[in-house]
Design a protein around this motif. Structure first.
Motif, PDB file in Angstrom:
ATOM      1  N   CYS A  13       1.002  -1.053  -0.221  1.00  0.00           N
ATOM      2  CA  CYS A  13      -0.232  -0.028  -0.043  1.00  0.00           C
ATOM      3  C   CYS A  13       0.759   1.166  -0.152  1.00  0.00           C
ATOM      4  N   ALA A  14       0.612   2.332  -0.428  1.00  0.00           N
ATOM      5  CA  ALA A  14       1.010   3.650  -0.324  1.00  0.00           C
ATOM      6  C   ALA A  14       2.364   3.140  -0.765  1.00  0.00           C
ATOM      7  N   ALA A  15       2.177   3.196  -2.437  1.00  0.00           N
ATOM      8  CA  ALA A  15       3.987   2.824  -3.162  1.00  0.00           C
ATOM      9  C   ALA A  15       3.798   3.416  -4.290  1.00  0.00           C
ATOM     10  N   SER A  16       3.315   4.339  -4.323  1.00  0.00           N
ATOM     11  CA  SER A  16       4.007   4.667  -5.660  1.00  0.00           C
ATOM     12  C   SER A  16       5.259   5.486  -5.602  1.00  0.00           C
ATOM     13  N   LYS A  17       5.789   6.001  -4.305  1.00  0.00           N
ATOM     14  CA  LYS A  17       7.322   6.329  -4.406  1.00  0.00           C
ATOM     15  C   LYS A  17       7.888   6.335  -2.502  1.00  0.00           C
ATOM     16  N   GLY A  18       8.329   6.709  -2.429  1.00  0.00           N
ATOM     17  CA  GLY A  18       9.068   6.604  -0.909  1.00  0.00           C
ATOM     18  C   GLY A  18       9.474   4.616  -0.721  1.00  0.00           C
ATOM     19  N   ILE A  36       0.042  -2.906  -6.464  1.00  0.00           N
ATOM     20  CA  ILE A  36       0.749  -1.765  -5.358  1.00  0.00           C
ATOM     21  C   ILE A  36      -0.605  -0.516  -5.792  1.00  0.00           C
ATOM     22  N   ASN A  37      -0.631   0.422  -4.669  1.00  0.00           N
ATOM     23  CA  ASN A  37      -1.624   1.353  -4.762  1.00  0.00           C
ATOM     24  C   ASN A  37      -1.127   2.753  -4.257  1.00  0.00           C
ATOM     25  N   SER A  38      -1.973   4.020  -4.432  1.00  0.00           N
ATOM     26  CA  SER A  38      -1.811   4.780  -4.074  1.00  0.00           C
ATOM     27  C   SER A  38      -2.996   5.442  -4.732  1.00  0.00           C
ATOM     28  N   ARG A  39      -2.944   7.193  -3.963  1.00  0.00           N
ATOM     29  CA  ARG A  39      -3.784   7.346  -5.083  1.00  0.00           C
ATOM     30  C   ARG A  39      -4.344   8.496  -6.493  1.00  0.00           C
ATOM     31  N   THR A  40      -2.608   8.949  -6.766  1.00  0.00           N
ATOM     32  CA  THR A  40      -2.479   9.269  -7.667  1.00  0.00           C
ATOM     33  C   THR A  40      -2.142   8.285  -8.819  1.00  0.00           C
ATOM     34  N   GLU A  41      -3.363   8.283 -10.037  1.00  0.00           N
ATOM     35  CA  GLU A  41      -3.265   7.527 -11.124  1.00  0.00           C
ATOM     36  C   GLU A  41      -2.570   7.341 -12.004  1.00  0.00           C
ATOM     37  N   ALA A  63      -5.622   2.569  -8.365  1.00  0.00           N
ATOM     38  CA  ALA A  63      -5.790   4.401  -7.344  1.00  0.00           C
ATOM     39  C   ALA A  63      -6.240   4.485  -6.354  1.00  0.00           C
ATOM     40  N   ALA A  64      -5.828   4.574  -5.117  1.00  0.00           N
ATOM     41  CA  ALA A  64      -7.701   4.427  -4.294  1.00  0.00           C
ATOM     42  C   ALA A  64      -7.214   4.728  -3.136  1.00  0.00           C
ATOM     43  N   ASP A  65      -7.677   5.592  -2.573  1.00  0.00           N
ATOM     44  CA  ASP A  65      -7.325   6.076  -0.823  1.00  0.00           C
ATOM     45  C   ASP A  65      -7.626   4.552  -0.316  1.00  0.00           C
ATOM     46  N   ILE A  66      -6.286   4.840   0.288  1.00  0.00           N
ATOM     47  CA  ILE A  66      -6.119   3.103   1.823  1.00  0.00           C
ATOM     48  C   ILE A  66      -6.736   3.214   2.518  1.00  0.00           C
ATOM     49  N   THR A  87       1.174  -2.545   5.069  1.00  0.00           N
ATOM     50  CA  THR A  87       0.316  -1.656   5.190  1.00  0.00           C
ATOM     51  C   THR A  87       1.606  -0.691   4.997  1.00  0.00           C
ATOM     52  N   ASN A  88       0.669   0.943   4.346  1.00  0.00           N
ATOM     53  CA  ASN A  88       1.485   1.873   5.149  1.00  0.00           C
ATOM     54  C   ASN A  88       0.831   3.219   4.042  1.00  0.00           C
ATOM     55  N   ALA A  89       0.284   4.889   4.676  1.00  0.00           N
ATOM     56  CA  ALA A  89      -0.502   5.802   4.004  1.00  0.00           C
ATOM     57  C   ALA A  89       0.571   6.820   4.947  1.00  0.00           C
ATOM     58  N   GLY A  90       0.368   7.892   3.665  1.00  0.00           N
ATOM     59  CA  GLY A  90       0.284   8.971   4.710  1.00  0.00           C
ATOM     60  C   GLY A  90       0.561   8.836   5.992  1.00  0.00           C
ATOM     61  N   GLY A  91       1.553  10.099   6.359  1.00  0.00           N
ATOM     62  CA  GLY A  91       1.584  10.173   7.827  1.00  0.00           C
ATOM     63  C   GLY A  91       0.768  11.555   8.407  1.00  0.00           C
ATOM     64  N   ASN A 137       3.882  -3.886   8.573  1.00  0.00           N
ATOM     65  CA  ASN A 137       3.432  -2.514   8.961  1.00  0.00           C
ATOM     66  C   ASN A 137       4.164  -1.313   8.776  1.00  0.00           C
ATOM     67  N   ILE A 138       4.586  -0.862   8.160  1.00  0.00           N
ATOM     68  CA  ILE A 138       4.996   0.353   8.198  1.00  0.00           C
ATOM     69  C   ILE A 138       4.574   1.279   9.352  1.00  0.00           C
ATOM     70  N   THR A 139       5.256   1.370  10.256  1.00  0.00           N
ATOM     71  CA  THR A 139       4.963   2.578  11.259  1.00  0.00           C
ATOM     72  C   THR A 139       6.365   4.124  11.236  1.00  0.00           C
ATOM     73  N   SER A 140       6.233   3.363  12.584  1.00  0.00           N
ATOM     74  CA  SER A 140       7.546   5.725  13.112  1.00  0.00           C
ATOM     75  C   SER A 140       8.383   4.583  14.198  1.00  0.00           C
ATOM     76  N   GLN A 141       9.841   5.592  13.677  1.00  0.00           N
ATOM     77  CA  GLN A 141      10.762   5.272  14.815  1.00  0.00           C
ATOM     78  C   GLN A 141       9.849   6.342  15.937  1.00  0.00           C
ATOM     79  N   GLY A 184      12.981   5.656  11.379  1.00  0.00           N
ATOM     80  CA  GLY A 184      13.778   6.509  11.356  1.00  0.00           C
ATOM     81  C   GLY A 184      13.625   7.617  10.188  1.00  0.00           C
ATOM     82  N   ILE A 185      14.452   8.380   9.599  1.00  0.00           N
ATOM     83  CA  ILE A 185      14.645   9.601   9.308  1.00  0.00           C
ATOM     84  C   ILE A 185      14.723   8.737   7.911  1.00  0.00           C
ATOM     85  N   HIS A 186      14.365   8.669   6.960  1.00  0.00           N
ATOM     86  CA  HIS A 186      14.440   8.344   5.176  1.00  0.00           C
ATOM     87  C   HIS A 186      14.484   9.534   4.294  1.00  0.00           C
TER      88      HIS A 186
HETATM   89  P1  NAP Z   1       6.251   9.717   1.142  1.00  0.00           P
HETATM   90  O1  NAP Z   1       7.742   9.795   0.278  1.00  0.00           O
HETATM   91  O2  NAP Z   1       5.791  10.487   1.041  1.00  0.00           O
HETATM   92  O3  NAP Z   1       5.389   8.689   0.210  1.00  0.00           O
HETATM   93  C1  NAP Z   1       4.009   8.497   0.559  1.00  0.00           C
HETATM   94  C2  NAP Z   1       3.111   7.304  -0.567  1.00  0.00           C
HETATM   95  O4  NAP Z   1       2.641   7.282   0.001  1.00  0.00           O
HETATM   96  C3  NAP Z   1       3.007   7.711  -2.005  1.00  0.00           C
HETATM   97  O5  NAP Z   1       3.124   7.105  -2.831  1.00  0.00           O
HETATM   98  C4  NAP Z   1       1.634   8.719  -2.160  1.00  0.00           C
HETATM   99  O6  NAP Z   1       1.083   8.969  -3.027  1.00  0.00           O
HETATM  100  C5  NAP Z   1       1.372   7.335  -1.103  1.00  0.00           C
HETATM  101  N1  NAP Z   1      -0.369   7.511  -0.171  1.00  0.00           N
HETATM  102  C6  NAP Z   1      -0.250   8.843   0.910  1.00  0.00           C
HETATM  103  N2  NAP Z   1      -1.672   8.820   1.482  1.00  0.00           N
HETATM  104  C7  NAP Z   1      -1.990   7.693   0.851  1.00  0.00           C
HETATM  105  C8  NAP Z   1      -3.461   7.152   1.175  1.00  0.00           C
HETATM  106  N3  NAP Z   1      -4.430   7.780   1.999  1.00  0.00           N
HETATM  107  N4  NAP Z   1      -3.928   5.761   0.459  1.00  0.00           N
HETATM  108  C9  NAP Z   1      -3.390   5.516  -0.550  1.00  0.00           C
HETATM  109  N5  NAP Z   1      -1.774   5.976  -0.408  1.00  0.00           N
HETATM  110  C10 NAP Z   1      -1.173   6.793   0.047  1.00  0.00           C
HETATM  111  O7  NAP Z   1       6.201   9.293   2.014  1.00  0.00           O
HETATM  112  P2  NAP Z   1       7.593   8.076   2.822  1.00  0.00           P
HETATM  113  O8  NAP Z   1       8.736   9.218   3.784  1.00  0.00           O
HETATM  114  O9  NAP Z   1       7.135   7.041   1.688  1.00  0.00           O
HETATM  115  O10 NAP Z   1       6.598   7.700   4.498  1.00  0.00           O
HETATM  116  C11 NAP Z   1       5.616   7.015   4.857  1.00  0.00           C
HETATM  117  C12 NAP Z   1       5.307   6.319   5.699  1.00  0.00           C
HETATM  118  O11 NAP Z   1       6.292   6.171   6.783  1.00  0.00           O
HETATM  119  C13 NAP Z   1       4.338   7.579   5.996  1.00  0.00           C
HETATM  120  O12 NAP Z   1       3.294   7.132   6.759  1.00  0.00           O
HETATM  121  C14 NAP Z   1       5.257   8.193   6.819  1.00  0.00           C
HETATM  122  O13 NAP Z   1       4.815   9.071   8.354  1.00  0.00           O
HETATM  123  C15 NAP Z   1       6.325   7.140   7.201  1.00  0.00           C
HETATM  124  N6  NAP Z   1       7.461   7.365   8.797  1.00  0.00           N
HETATM  125  C16 NAP Z   1       7.855   8.135   6.925  1.00  0.00           C
HETATM  126  C17 NAP Z   1       9.383   8.786   7.884  1.00  0.00           C
HETATM  127  C18 NAP Z   1      10.459   9.048   6.707  1.00  0.00           C
HETATM  128  O14 NAP Z   1      11.811   9.979   7.185  1.00  0.00           O
HETATM  129  N7  NAP Z   1      10.415   9.472   5.095  1.00  0.00           N
HETATM  130  C19 NAP Z   1      10.100   8.602   9.159  1.00  0.00           C
HETATM  131  C20 NAP Z   1       8.735   8.364   9.773  1.00  0.00           C
HETATM  132  C21 NAP Z   1       7.545   7.572   9.172  1.00  0.00           C
HETATM  133  P3  NAP Z   1      -0.593   9.435  -3.614  1.00  0.00           P
HETATM  134  O15 NAP Z   1       0.495  10.860  -2.596  1.00  0.00           O
HETATM  135  O16 NAP Z   1      -0.494   9.402  -4.521  1.00  0.00           O
HETATM  136  O17 NAP Z   1      -1.694   8.788  -2.766  1.00  0.00           O
END
Ligand code: NAP
Length: 259
Positions: A13-18, A36-41, A63-66, A87-91, A137-141, A184-186
């Protein structure tokens, strides 16, 4: 190392980037066919094509809001059954503890706790029936060390962690291993937006904000989505069958603790 999961079927989930994309790439490299899923088609379609071309597996974009029931239903319909679930979603947004109201908390808990719970409830019973499954599950530090401005995240993700601690032990005997990875910070867009917030708040440049945050990490660098993905793929591998209910912290040593 052969991860022993070639031909398995996975949902990321939430896998178009990051970080989500990092996981999808590593699983595809190990031979896993993916949804794989994310919101932006346009973005998820492009990412699916790139991963499929690079690794020669089947990658279906949805393309769907998970975080919505309707979005999850469409994703689950495309998946059918899965051996692997990430599992993953925006923070949730940053803020101050005095400002968050009930709706803010419900939104965060829906997105970063209950969505993951619902996906596990949908897919883990099938894994148990078939005697094999992996969930990450992708959570956080922030689960181990709270970040005050991300109080909504601290709250929701700690709730998910408590849930997983219990249910992972209930399903392990049927060949299903459920674990969490705590980033942690990525170096992703999410980190850029947090750096931007720090830069604006402190009146410094983005580069200075980044240098400042990197100085707090023993490796002196941000983590890379590729390395994060490789850890995720290992946890989804045949070799991870004795890893249950764990919280794997990937933070370059930033959290100064003994265990
Ligand atoms: P990112 O680079 O901003 O990528 C987020 C991805 O999730 C994008 O593909 C985005 O695409 C998708 N997305 C966001 N909301 C969504 C939703 N409601 N439904 C489906 N897809 C969704 O973020 P990231 O750094 O990979 O972070 C992933 C998770 O790890 C977040 O929860 C973040 O808080 C957590 N985290 C990250 C860090 C870090 O340093 N990077 C550290 C601690 C925790 P669309 O916008 O097109 O949907």
């Amino acid at each position: 190392m052969d991860l022993g999961i070639r031909g398995r079927r996975g949902l990321v989930c939430a896998a178009s980037k990051g970080l989500g994309r990092g996981c999808a790439e590593a699983l595809a490299q190990a031979g896993v066919d993916l949804v794989i899923n994310s919101r932006t088609e346009s973005e998820i379609t492009r990412t699916a094509r790139e991963i499929a071309d690079r690794h020669g597996v089947s990658v279906t974009p949805v393309a769907a809001d998970i975080t919505t029931q309707e979005g999850r239903a469409r994703v689950l319909e495309a998946v059918g059954q899965a051996d692997i679930l990430v599992t993953n979603a925006g923070g949730p947004p940053p803020g101050n503890w005095t400002d968050w109201n009930r709706d803010d908390f419900i939104r965060a808990i829906d997105a970063n706790m209950l969505s993951s719970v619902a996906l596990m409830q949908a897919l883990v019973p099938g894994m148990m029936d078939r005697g094999w499954g992996r969930v990450v599950n992708i959570t956080s530090q922030s689960v181990r060390s709270p970040i005050a401005v991300l109080g909504l995240s601290n709250t929701a993700r700690t709730g998910l962690t408590g849930f997983v601690a219990g249910m992972s032990r209930q399903v392990a005997g049927r060949g299903v291993c459920v674990n969490n990875i705590l980033p942690g910070i990525h170096a992703t867009d999410r980190a850029d937006s947090l750096d931007k917030g720090v830069a604006e708040q402190q009146g410094i440049s983005m580069d200075d904000a980044r240098r400042q945050r990197q100085a707090g990490i023993p490796t002196g660098t941000y983590g890379q989505p590729e390395d994060f993905g490789a850890t995720c793929a290992f946890l989804c591998s045949q070799h991870a069958k004795f890893i249950v209910g764990q919280n794997i912290l990937l933070d370059g040593g930033a959290l100064n603790v003994t265990i």
